[in-house]
Design a protein around this motif. Structure first.
Motif, mmCIF file in Angstrom:
data_model
loop_
_atom_site.group_PDB
_atom_site.id
_atom_site.type_symbol
_atom_site.label_atom_id
_atom_site.label_comp_id
_atom_site.label_asym_id
_atom_site.label_seq_id
_atom_site.Cartn_x
_atom_site.Cartn_y
_atom_site.Cartn_z
ATOM 1 N N LYS A 21 14.783 12.810 18.804
ATOM 2 C CA LYS A 21 13.393 13.101 19.190
ATOM 3 C C LYS A 21 12.418 12.550 18.145
ATOM 4 O O LYS A 21 11.389 11.957 18.465
ATOM 5 N N LEU A 22 12.778 12.770 16.890
ATOM 6 C CA LEU A 22 11.921 12.281 15.804
ATOM 7 C C LEU A 22 11.827 10.756 15.850
ATOM 8 O O LEU A 22 10.736 10.176 15.695
ATOM 9 N N HIS A 23 12.970 10.119 16.066
ATOM 10 C CA HIS A 23 13.009 8.658 16.179
ATOM 11 C C HIS A 23 12.066 8.179 17.283
ATOM 12 O O HIS A 23 11.272 7.252 17.082
ATOM 13 N N HIS A 24 12.156 8.828 18.420
ATOM 14 C CA HIS A 24 11.315 8.418 19.544
ATOM 15 C C HIS A 24 9.830 8.570 19.206
ATOM 16 O O HIS A 24 9.030 7.656 19.439
ATOM 17 N N VAL A 25 9.479 9.704 18.633
ATOM 18 C CA VAL A 25 8.069 9.969 18.340
ATOM 19 C C VAL A 25 7.529 9.005 17.274
ATOM 20 O O VAL A 25 6.432 8.457 17.404
ATOM 21 N N LEU A 26 8.310 8.767 16.237
ATOM 22 C CA LEU A 26 7.827 7.923 15.132
ATOM 23 C C LEU A 26 7.786 6.443 15.490
ATOM 24 O O LEU A 26 6.895 5.716 15.050
ATOM 25 N N LEU A 27 8.779 5.986 16.266
ATOM 26 C CA LEU A 27 9.025 4.545 16.327
ATOM 27 C C LEU A 27 9.033 3.930 17.725
ATOM 28 O O LEU A 27 9.118 2.708 17.849
ATOM 29 N N GLU A 28 8.961 4.751 18.785
ATOM 30 C CA GLU A 28 9.073 4.155 20.117
ATOM 31 C C GLU A 28 7.805 4.282 20.946
ATOM 32 O O GLU A 28 7.712 3.699 22.019
#
Ligand SMILES: [Zn+2]
Lengths: 306, 123
Positions: free
Chosen positions: B82-89
């Motif tokens: 989830k963090l990956h998606h929010v920060l980078l996608e």
């Protein structure tokens, strides 16, 4: 009369911002489409610096140009993020997909501070500060770098063009960290670099001419990855060839470490090893500095006592 | 690009604007989602330095409500994804960011935020 493509000394007379708008930013905006980042091979010290950045760190590339450093380190993509800042909007259009992936870039001035203070873990400034046309502005650019990295662990690497364009033995110029130096030494005349125009020759089809036809009188593979080849073919240039003169301040030996130390002290930071400054709360330490392929570089880190 | 990784670092730097100048507020934005390579080493390393409340608030402005209001102590794979998606996608392609203090407008065009100031706005 020297050919139009020779490097020539200039003196900066106008308002420095106006002057840089014309002789730096305006030029890069025009020549940006001719920059290619594909053939670029990063220099050892820049690559080593970025290789040494721990996973999870976020950095600023101040004056990112076409973003050629944003994909580094190539061996572990995505383990660190470098955010590219540049004054040229045209170059950022290239930088935003440097290396074939989407990058993070911001349009801004290296003299601005559009960040939370200390937000970055590291910062690089490669072949950028030499485009600022006064000592005060170059110092301010260094200060923005020092302010944007973490006061406890921030690291920075700066590259600028050197007056010395030939092979020199690598030598370290130690920072004068003695703050009790006599006033007479403190007030030594600052080391003077040289203000020059370096032409960018744009031929009609952007075709590089055969090197055999050229007599190179000045050559520099800059840290911006751009091959500088300035010919003295003089009148044989086709009439539609366009020449853009870019302003550079070429640094004298010792000038870069002096600039960095002065910038740090003016921010109230001690300069030197923290063990030698137990009375100071915050400071910077020069990790290495030297000369590499016609450029001076300096690496430093910030430290603080908690 | 303006992804939230960058938004979490940006602050207003207009003349005299030195407090309450973070985080910038999104306005009239267009968003594009693009997959990015997942790197848990990056996320674990970056997490302690994130301004968490600002990230959660910004992600909600972009229509993503997957992050908890408090940073969890357990960094399981579900959370890191989830963090990956929010920060980078999530890419903000168009729109603007507004300073909560002085209301300076930083436009975003073609994914590039304009952080330049006019001469009289430089502090
Ligand atoms: Zn503001």
């Amino acid at each position: 009369m020297p050919p139009a493509t020779a490097v020539k000394a200039v003196s900066v007379s106008d308002d420095p911002q106006v002057y840089e708008d014309e002789h730096v930013h305006g030029v890069y905006d025009e020549i940006a489409p001719h920059f290619s980042s594909t053939r670029y091979k990063p220099w050892p010290i820049i690559a080593q610096f970025l290789d040494s950045i721990p996973a999870g760190w976020v950095g600023l590339d101040s004056g990112t140009g076409n973003g050629k450093y944003l994909p580094l380190p190539l061996e572990r993509p995505g383990s660190v993020w470098t955010i590219g800042l540049d004054r040229s909007r045209s170059l950022l259009e290239i930088a935003r997909t440097a290396g074939g992936s989407h990058r993070e870039v911001a349009w801004g001035d290296v003299l601005g501070r559009p960040w939370r203070p200390g937000a970055f873990d590291y910062a690089i400034s490669i072949a950028t500060i030499h485009h600022l046309s006064t000592h005060a502005r170059r110092k301010a650019a260094v200060q923005r770098l020092l302010e944007c990295i973490s006061p406890s662990h921030g690291r920075a690497l700066i590259y600028v063009w050197a007056i010395e364009q030939d092979e020199l033995s690598k030598r370290t110029i130690p920072c004068d960290s003695s703050e009790q130096a006599p006033a007479s030494q403190e007030k030594n005349t600052p080391l003077a670099g040289q203000d020059v125009f370096v032409p960018w020759v744009l031929s009609p089809q952007n075709q590089p001419k055969a090197p055999s036809k050229r007599k190179h009188e000045f050559r520099n593979k800059g840290a911006d990855g751009e091959e500088q080849q300035v010919s003295s073919t003089g009148a044989t240039e086709p009439p539609s060839t366009k020449i853009f003169n870019r302003y550079y301040h070429m640094f004298a030996q010792g000038e870069l470490p002096d600039l960095v130390c002065e910038a740090a002290r003016d921010l109230g930071l001690a300069v030197g090893n923290p063990k030698e400054h137990v009375d100071a709360a915050r400071g910077i330490e020069v990790v290495q500095d030297g000369w590499e392929r016609s450029n001076y570089y300096i690496e430093l880190r910030r430290w603080e006592y908690q | 690009m303006v992804r939230l990784i960058t938004h979490n670092l940006l602050a207003c730097h207009a003349k005299g604007c030195t407090s309450n100048n973070f985080p910038l507020q999104f306005k009239d934005i267009q968003v594009e989602l693009r997959e990015a390579e997942f790197n848990s080493d990056f996320l674990r390393g970056f997490l302690p330095r994130i301004e968490w409340a600002a990230l959660v608030d910004a992600s909600r402005q972009l229509g993503d409500t997957s992050l908890p209001a408090e940073q969890p102590e357990m960094l399981d794979d579900d959370f890191l994804q989830k963090l990956h998606h929010v920060l980078l996608e999530i890419h903000v392609e168009e729109g603007a960011m507004i300073c909560p203090n002085c209301h300076h407008v930083y436009p975003i065009s073609n994914g590039i935020p304009n952080m330049l100031l006019a001469e009289h706005e430089i502090g």
